[in-house]
Design a protein around this motif. Structure first.
Motif, PDB file in Angstrom:
ATOM      1  N   ARG A  31      64.321  10.719  78.232  1.00 47.93           N
ATOM      2  CA  ARG A  31      64.761  11.747  77.286  1.00 47.93           C
ATOM      3  C   ARG A  31      66.135  12.282  77.688  1.00 47.93           C
ATOM      4  O   ARG A  31      66.992  12.524  76.844  1.00 47.93           O
ATOM      5  N   SER A  32      66.366  12.455  78.993  1.00 49.27           N
ATOM      6  CA  SER A  32      67.677  12.921  79.460  1.00 49.27           C
ATOM      7  C   SER A  32      68.768  11.950  79.042  1.00 49.27           C
ATOM      8  O   SER A  32      69.839  12.350  78.595  1.00 49.27           O
ATOM      9  N   TRP A  33      68.498  10.665  79.182  1.00 48.99           N
ATOM     10  CA  TRP A  33      69.487   9.664  78.802  1.00 48.99           C
ATOM     11  C   TRP A  33      69.705   9.610  77.304  1.00 48.99           C
ATOM     12  O   TRP A  33      70.831   9.562  76.828  1.00 48.99           O
ATOM     13  N   LEU A  34      68.634   9.587  76.566  1.00 45.62           N
ATOM     14  CA  LEU A  34      68.767   9.488  75.116  1.00 45.62           C
ATOM     15  C   LEU A  34      69.470  10.704  74.528  1.00 45.62           C
ATOM     16  O   LEU A  34      70.137  10.612  73.503  1.00 45.62           O
ATOM     17  N   ASN A  35      69.339  11.850  75.163  1.00 44.38           N
ATOM     18  CA  ASN A  35      69.916  13.096  74.683  1.00 44.38           C
ATOM     19  C   ASN A  35      71.365  13.273  75.126  1.00 44.38           C
ATOM     20  O   ASN A  35      72.074  14.134  74.632  1.00 44.38           O
ATOM     21  N   PHE A  36      71.845  12.449  76.054  1.00 40.50           N
ATOM     22  CA  PHE A  36      73.190  12.591  76.609  1.00 40.50           C
ATOM     23  C   PHE A  36      74.260  12.256  75.580  1.00 40.50           C
ATOM     24  O   PHE A  36      74.144  11.289  74.837  1.00 40.50           O
ATOM     25  N   PHE A  44      86.543  10.454  73.750  1.00 38.76           N
ATOM     26  CA  PHE A  44      85.503  10.689  72.752  1.00 38.76           C
ATOM     27  C   PHE A  44      85.691  11.990  72.007  1.00 38.76           C
ATOM     28  O   PHE A  44      85.132  12.184  70.953  1.00 38.76           O
ATOM     29  N   GLY A  45      86.457  12.915  72.581  1.00 40.92           N
ATOM     30  CA  GLY A  45      86.606  14.218  71.952  1.00 40.92           C
ATOM     31  C   GLY A  45      85.276  14.939  71.911  1.00 40.92           C
ATOM     32  O   GLY A  45      84.399  14.708  72.727  1.00 40.92           O
ATOM     33  N   ARG A  46      85.126  15.785  70.951  1.00 37.10           N
ATOM     34  CA  ARG A  46      83.875  16.531  70.813  1.00 37.10           C
ATOM     35  C   ARG A  46      82.919  15.755  69.913  1.00 37.10           C
ATOM     36  O   ARG A  46      83.329  15.160  68.935  1.00 37.10           O
ATOM     37  N   THR A  47      81.665  15.788  70.257  1.00 38.52           N
ATOM     38  CA  THR A  47      80.652  15.158  69.416  1.00 38.52           C
ATOM     39  C   THR A  47      79.811  16.247  68.778  1.00 38.52           C
ATOM     40  O   THR A  47      79.791  17.383  69.236  1.00 38.52           O
ATOM     41  N   GLY A  67      65.748  -4.014  70.177  1.00 37.83           N
ATOM     42  CA  GLY A  67      66.413  -2.860  69.587  1.00 37.83           C
ATOM     43  C   GLY A  67      65.377  -1.871  69.119  1.00 37.83           C
ATOM     44  O   GLY A  67      64.235  -2.245  68.838  1.00 37.83           O
ATOM     45  N   CYS A  68      65.789  -0.606  69.052  1.00 38.18           N
ATOM     46  CA  CYS A  68      64.857   0.413  68.602  1.00 38.18           C
ATOM     47  C   CYS A  68      65.634   1.605  68.046  1.00 38.18           C
ATOM     48  O   CYS A  68      66.634   2.030  68.621  1.00 38.18           O
ATOM     49  N   ALA A  69      65.144   2.117  66.939  1.00 41.27           N
ATOM     50  CA  ALA A  69      65.744   3.296  66.321  1.00 41.27           C
ATOM     51  C   ALA A  69      64.813   3.781  65.222  1.00 41.27           C
ATOM     52  O   ALA A  69      64.016   3.009  64.711  1.00 41.27           O
ATOM     53  N   PRO A  70      64.901   5.020  64.848  1.00 48.08           N
ATOM     54  CA  PRO A  70      65.778   6.015  65.438  1.00 48.08           C
ATOM     55  C   PRO A  70      65.049   6.855  66.484  1.00 48.08           C
ATOM     56  O   PRO A  70      63.851   7.078  66.379  1.00 48.08           O
ATOM     57  N   TYR A  71      65.797   7.260  67.480  1.00 45.73           N
ATOM     58  CA  TYR A  71      65.349   8.327  68.371  1.00 45.73           C
ATOM     59  C   TYR A  71      66.106   9.559  67.897  1.00 45.73           C
ATOM     60  O   TYR A  71      67.333   9.558  67.883  1.00 45.73           O
ATOM     61  N   ILE A  72      65.393  10.585  67.490  1.00 48.00           N
ATOM     62  CA  ILE A  72      66.033  11.808  67.021  1.00 48.00           C
ATOM     63  C   ILE A  72      65.953  12.820  68.163  1.00 48.00           C
ATOM     64  O   ILE A  72      64.885  13.337  68.477  1.00 48.00           O
ATOM     65  N   THR A  73      67.108  13.070  68.790  1.00 48.13           N
ATOM     66  CA  THR A  73      67.164  13.959  69.948  1.00 48.13           C
ATOM     67  C   THR A  73      67.759  15.301  69.535  1.00 48.13           C
ATOM     68  O   THR A  73      68.350  15.414  68.457  1.00 48.13           O
ATOM     69  N   PRO A  74      67.650  16.319  70.391  1.00 47.95           N
ATOM     70  CA  PRO A  74      68.289  17.608  70.073  1.00 47.95           C
ATOM     71  C   PRO A  74      69.807  17.490  69.879  1.00 47.95           C
ATOM     72  O   PRO A  74      70.401  18.285  69.161  1.00 47.95           O
ATOM     73  N   ASN A  75      70.441  16.499  70.499  1.00 44.96           N
ATOM     74  CA  ASN A  75      71.894  16.337  70.378  1.00 44.96           C
ATOM     75  C   ASN A  75      72.303  15.329  69.309  1.00 44.96           C
ATOM     76  O   ASN A  75      73.482  15.042  69.162  1.00 44.96           O
TER      77      ASN A  75
END
Length: 139
Positions: A31-36, A44-47, A67-75
Motif C-alpha cells: 500500500r505504501s508503494w502503490l500510494n507513493f 515531475f512537478g506537482r502531482t 498487469g493489474c488495474a485499477p488500484y484506487i489509492t488516497p493519492n
C-alpha cells in the motif's frame, strides 16, 4: 514520506505478494508503494489525485498476471505492469481504470489474453472510457 528503494514484488514472500485485488486488501508495504507519488520540484512537478501512476515491476504478480488495474489509492489511481508483458498490456490496464471489462474477442484490446491483433475498441467501449471519472482531456 521516507524515500523508498523500490518495490519488491515476490509472490513467494507473503508481505510482498501483489494481488489483483483492491488497494485496501494489499499489505501495508505494498500500500505504501502503490500510494507513493513523486513531488516537485523536479521533472515531475506537482502531482494530483487525478494523475495516474504507472509502476513497472518485476513479475509475475500473484496468479501469474502481468498487469493489474485499477488500484484506487488516497493519492490517485495506479496501474501495475510487469516486465515481459505484451506491448498492449498498459493500454489494456488503462482500459480497466476507465471502466472497461474483459470481452471475448482476440481483436479487442480488452480480451483477457493479449494477441498481436488485440488492439481494437468498440464505439461503446470508447463512450464508456470517455465517461469515466478518470478520463482527462488534454488542455
Amino acid at each position: 514520506m521516507a524515500s523508498l528503494a523500490g518495490p519488491i514484488v515476490n509472490p513467494s514472500i507473503p508481505t510482498n505478494a501483489l494481488t489483483c485485488s483492491q488497494f485496501e486488501q494489499q499489505t501495508s508495504y505494498l500500500r505504501s508503494w502503490l500510494n507513493f507519488r513523486p513531488t516537485g520540484p523536479g521533472p515531475f512537478g506537482r502531482t494530483n489525485t487525478r494523475d495516474v501512476a504507472v509502476y513497472y515491476v518485476q513479475g509475475p504478480l500473484v496468479g501469474g498476471f502481468v498487469g493489474c488495474a485499477p488500484y484506487i489509492t488516497p493519492n490517485g489511481p495506479v496501474i501495475v505492469v510487469t516486465n515481459g508483458a505484451a506491448g498492449q498490456t498498459l493500454a489494456h490496464e488503462l482500459g480497466h481504470l476507465l471502466g472497461l471489462a474483459h470481452v471475448n474477442d482476440v481483436n479487442n484490446l480488452m480480451n483477457p489474453t493479449a494477441f498481436p491483433t488485440s488492439y481494437l475498441l468498440t464505439n461503446q467501449q470508447c463512450t464508456t472510457a470517455r465517461s469515466s471519472r478518470h478520463f482527462q482531456s488534454c488542455p
